[in-house]
Design a protein around this motif. Structure first.
Motif, PDB file in Angstrom:
ATOM      1  N   CYS A 122      -7.932  -4.820   2.458  1.00  0.00           N
ATOM      2  CA  CYS A 122      -8.560  -4.434   1.195  1.00  0.00           C
ATOM      3  C   CYS A 122      -8.650  -5.629   0.256  1.00  0.00           C
ATOM      4  O   CYS A 122      -8.271  -6.748   0.609  1.00  0.00           O
ATOM      5  CB  CYS A 122      -7.783  -3.299   0.534  1.00  0.00           C
ATOM      6  SG  CYS A 122      -6.212  -3.832  -0.205  1.00  0.00           S
TER       7      CYS A 122
ATOM      8  N   GLN B  85      -6.853  -6.360  -2.066  1.00  0.00           N
ATOM      9  CA  GLN B  85      -5.522  -6.890  -2.375  1.00  0.00           C
ATOM     10  C   GLN B  85      -4.935  -7.685  -1.205  1.00  0.00           C
ATOM     11  O   GLN B  85      -3.797  -8.146  -1.276  1.00  0.00           O
ATOM     12  CB  GLN B  85      -4.549  -5.734  -2.682  1.00  0.00           C
ATOM     13  CG  GLN B  85      -5.015  -4.775  -3.755  1.00  0.00           C
ATOM     14  CD  GLN B  85      -5.009  -5.415  -5.125  1.00  0.00           C
ATOM     15  OE1 GLN B  85      -4.137  -6.218  -5.449  1.00  0.00           O
ATOM     16  NE2 GLN B  85      -5.999  -5.084  -5.945  1.00  0.00           N
TER      17      GLN B  85
ATOM     18  N   HIS C 287      -4.272  -6.333   1.757  1.00  0.00           N
ATOM     19  CA  HIS C 287      -3.419  -5.466   2.578  1.00  0.00           C
ATOM     20  C   HIS C 287      -4.246  -4.786   3.666  1.00  0.00           C
ATOM     21  O   HIS C 287      -5.355  -4.325   3.391  1.00  0.00           O
ATOM     22  CB  HIS C 287      -2.779  -4.377   1.703  1.00  0.00           C
ATOM     23  CG  HIS C 287      -1.939  -4.910   0.582  1.00  0.00           C
ATOM     24  ND1 HIS C 287      -1.819  -4.278  -0.626  1.00  0.00           N
ATOM     25  CD2 HIS C 287      -1.176  -6.032   0.511  1.00  0.00           C
ATOM     26  CE1 HIS C 287      -1.012  -4.984  -1.410  1.00  0.00           C
ATOM     27  NE2 HIS C 287      -0.616  -6.053  -0.749  1.00  0.00           N
TER      28      HIS C 287
ATOM     29  N   CYS D   5      -1.185   1.425  -2.958  1.00  0.00           N
ATOM     30  CA  CYS D   5      -1.836   0.113  -3.077  1.00  0.00           C
ATOM     31  C   CYS D   5      -2.706   0.118  -4.344  1.00  0.00           C
ATOM     32  O   CYS D   5      -3.391   1.105  -4.615  1.00  0.00           O
ATOM     33  CB  CYS D   5      -2.692  -0.177  -1.853  1.00  0.00           C
ATOM     34  SG  CYS D   5      -3.458  -1.817  -1.917  1.00  0.00           S
TER      35      CYS D   5
ATOM     36  N   CYS E  99      -5.462  -1.010  -4.812  1.00  0.00           N
ATOM     37  CA  CYS E  99      -6.897  -0.823  -4.527  1.00  0.00           C
ATOM     38  C   CYS E  99      -7.280   0.654  -4.571  1.00  0.00           C
ATOM     39  O   CYS E  99      -8.459   0.994  -4.579  1.00  0.00           O
ATOM     40  CB  CYS E  99      -7.254  -1.400  -3.162  1.00  0.00           C
ATOM     41  SG  CYS E  99      -6.732  -0.383  -1.770  1.00  0.00           S
TER      42      CYS E  99
ATOM     43  N   HIS F  91      -5.132  -1.619   5.800  1.00  0.00           N
ATOM     44  CA  HIS F  91      -4.957  -0.188   5.545  1.00  0.00           C
ATOM     45  C   HIS F  91      -5.198   0.655   6.788  1.00  0.00           C
ATOM     46  O   HIS F  91      -6.115   0.386   7.558  1.00  0.00           O
ATOM     47  CB  HIS F  91      -5.957   0.280   4.483  1.00  0.00           C
ATOM     48  CG  HIS F  91      -5.496   0.017   3.093  1.00  0.00           C
ATOM     49  ND1 HIS F  91      -4.786   0.935   2.359  1.00  0.00           N
ATOM     50  CD2 HIS F  91      -5.634  -1.067   2.299  1.00  0.00           C
ATOM     51  CE1 HIS F  91      -4.505   0.416   1.171  1.00  0.00           C
ATOM     52  NE2 HIS F  91      -4.997  -0.796   1.099  1.00  0.00           N
TER      53      HIS F  91
HETATM   54 ZN   LIG Z   1      -5.317  -1.816  -0.716  1.00  0.00          ZN
END
Ligand SMILES: [Zn+2]
Length: 351
Positions: free
Chosen positions: A262, A264, A266, A323, A325, A268
């Motif tokens: 994402c 950020q 991360h 998160c 996001c 997912h």
């Molecule tokens: Zn995220």
């Protein structure tokens, strides 16, 4: 899986999603128990059956697909066999029937649409044009590009037969679509080696400021060059003009598992797949945040028992449902290969 298509890909809480997925995974275990004798023997010898939670799900080591062919459908229903080309040892062979292949494409489109929207964007593939035409010996790389090609239009291949940038083609694409939304796809190492580096050496940059790049295939080769995710993103910004770059994690052995990074940074787990982490030595399920081997779960494999696989990749779960996001469920990071694991010649084995 009809009920799944109306649900948001990243909108269910971990609790809601894991209930739905666990029920589906238990059905797949039963299906493969019936259809695949070798799998039935594994279940029997480990005393595995219906699971009450992820931790109790049966799992196969992903490397078993290199050692033999696992199949739960009669031979006449085999639609295609995906292979991962290996640098060492035998390639994995993944048997798909028509329905599993269709589900795989559908899931991939649903996941990526969450990032790019529903319109079909002009698409630049950091690949050779012949890759997809070579239907015989259907490689995972070809399948990946083919699956993604449903998302785009005006498919343009950035490389020539010798894996060099096809400059006239790239320039024509940029003239036509500069400053418009476009989609780019490539394997991480190839994007670096076959596009970013040649551009840098020529002192050139491309104006793809509204482009979105999805790339996958592991960082191992780039680590030798001291290129990490941050350096890769920076190079994409500097030489391609891209601000939206998404790495994704997946493997040929488990169709349907596409874990996209994402905004950020991360990775997912979408509606259709999930993961848990196991201690590399004991295989006990690790505490949240601890580093261990990733076990990946997917709702998609109906034609072979690959719905729950223990990988040789190390990683850790970073959080659940929170998160920044806004995507729900687990998010995680991958930290490389287990020491001593067989070197996997994955889809980025281009030398
Ligand atoms: Zn995220």
């Amino acid at each position: 899986m009809t009920e799944w298509w109306d649900l948001p890909v990243y909108g269910l809480s971990q609790q809601e999603k894991s209930q739905l997925l666990l029920a589906r995974l238990n059905r797949l275990t039963a299906l493969h128990h019936k259809g695949c004798d070798a799998y039935a023997r594994v279940l029997k010898s480990f005393g595995w059956g219906e699971a009450d939670d992820y931790a109790a799900l049966p799992y196969l080591a992903a490397r078993l697909f290199k050692l033999s062919r696992w199949q739960s459908v009669p031979q006449e229903e085999v639609f295609k066999v995906l292979t991962s080309s290996g640098t060492t040892g035998a390639p994995s062979q993944i048997v798909l029937d028509r329905e599993t292949a269709a589900l795989q494409s559908k899931v991939l489109v649903r996941i990526l649409q969450d990032f790019i929207g529903k319109q079909r964007l002009p698409m630049l593939l950091i690949e050779q044009p012949t890759l997809i035409e070579q239907r015989s010996g259907f490689s995972a790389r070809g399948a990946g590009a083919l699956g993604l090609s449903f998302l785009g239009r005006d498919h343009t291949y950035a490389l020539d037969e010798q894996m060099r940038p096809n400059w006239p083609v790239i320039e024509a694409f940029c003239d036509k679509y500069a400053k418009q939304p476009v989609l780019l796809f490539g394997f991480t190492f190839m994007v670096w080696q076959c596009l970013l580096e040649p551009l840098r050496q020529r002192g050139m940059s491309l104006p793809l400021i509204q482009g979105v790049l999805f790339h996958s295939g592991g960082w191992k080769k780039l680590q030798h060059l001291a290129v990490d995710n941050a350096a890769f993103k920076q190079a994409c910004r500097d030489t391609l003009g891209l601000s939206r770059v998404h790495n994704f994690y997946g493997m040929v052995e488990q169709v349907g598992s596409v874990f996209v990074e994402c905004e950020q940074g991360h990775l997912h787990a979408p509606l259709f797949s999930d993961l848990l982490v196991r201690d590399p030595l004991t295989h006990a399920v690790s505490q949240p945040g601890d580093i261990g081997l990733l076990q990946v779960l997917s709702a998609i494999p109906q034609s072979y028992p690959g719905h729950s696989l223990l990988t040789e990749d190390l990683g850790r779960i970073l959080g659940t449902d929170d998160c920044p996001c806004g995507r729900q469920g687990h998010y995680f990071e991958v930290l490389g290969r287990q020491r001593g694991a067989e070197v996997r010649g994955c889809s980025d084995t281009f030398q």
